[in-house]
Scaffold this motif. Sequence first.
Motif: not given
Length: 429
Positions: A90-98, A125-126, A155-161, A170-174
């Motif tokens: 319910t508190t999913g998170s990630m970051k990606i540059t578009v 949506t997000a 994509a990578s982790a944000t450090g929260s959530g 969607l991460v490097t190496g995968v």
Amino acid sequence: RGCGTLLIAGDSAVIDPVERIRSYTTIGDVLVDFGTSSPEYLAAVQYFGQSPKPFNLQIGRWLRTASSATLRGGVLSAGQQLMSAWTPITTGSMKITVDGVLKTLSALNFAAQTNLNGVASVITTALAGAICTWNGQQFVITSPTTGVSSTLTYASATGSGVDISAQLKLVTGVASAPVAGQLAETALAATAVLMAQSAAWFGLMFAGTVMPTDDDLVATAGLIESADVERMLGHTITDVTVLDSTITTDLASRLAALGYKHSVVQYSANPYAIASLFGRAFSVNFAANRSTITLMYKTEPGVVAETITTTQANTLKTKRGNVFVNYQNSTAIIQYGVMSGPAYFDEIHGLAWFRDALQTRLYNLLYTSATKVPQTDAGMTQLLNECTLQCEEAINNGLVAPGQWNADGFGQLVRGQYLERGFYVYAAP
């Protein structure tokens, strides 16, 4: 090479510009990737619908319009696809540059979702612009823009959530490497790229939501005709003007005037009928006895035969075009089985196989020889023996037969001589 693989060049955004070509052996595999309404699938249905069925098909990406950047995640296992792995988040998170802009996603709630399409919808949506989709085996992120400025990062982790970047794979190496957008290309440019990408395909046809123009096809035919690696270009002409003897600007007339022996056209209301013609030809097993065919009198399962007049049929014959046509005896056949230039389809196809098989046989002799094959009469005899074996295979499958030699002579062969074996092999002393 085998000379039995068709490449369908389509404009659906299923295959990215880096992958470019995928191989298929069944229509079911094409269905999984392209669905039932895409031009690529509709063409593949005609190809695999032949009897006997061809074995190999390739589908290539034609960038008819500029493409968007894509990031394809790793394939999820059956366990990783279970919703029990997603609904607790319910508190999913990630970051990606578009497109150069960092997007940080947070508070992603999947509790109400019942399938992975729903998970992708929450992420879309997000992202507020970029699109996340689930294709049945992996998650894919697509940029909202096209062209060379369209970019994505891993994509990578944000450090929260709760980090979902790794769970989405969607991460490097995968994930597969992000593919940047590209500019649109002509049919000619696409053909050049597809030729460089693979030597496995022998026939080429286009199946797009918008088809190449006649000018594009004439230019592409010129490239195919002059290419070092032998191939064919095929196209279905749906315009009835090809049946008009007073019109000489149609595609069939233009290709015939140029004498292109590696182009083949068919008139049909079905825009993918040429795939059926290729399918019948490419099902030939050249290693079998009496296996070679002519295309005349063959059928095209799944293609509605045309009803035309004798005058229209003669016009098509003059323009070096083919047609799957109704006869008054309640049968329908392919007529005439010709290339745009002065040759029959089976001649060009069979001789392409023969040249490739002969080169392969000679190569294998040199490759497997423990010592050198010397440049002596004895060494040349080894090479000639391999040539003879290949010619005998051409006799066995029906490509070659005994007959009179009507060209200039060489060695001890003279014009007008009857070849009882159907071939003559020679090397200078």
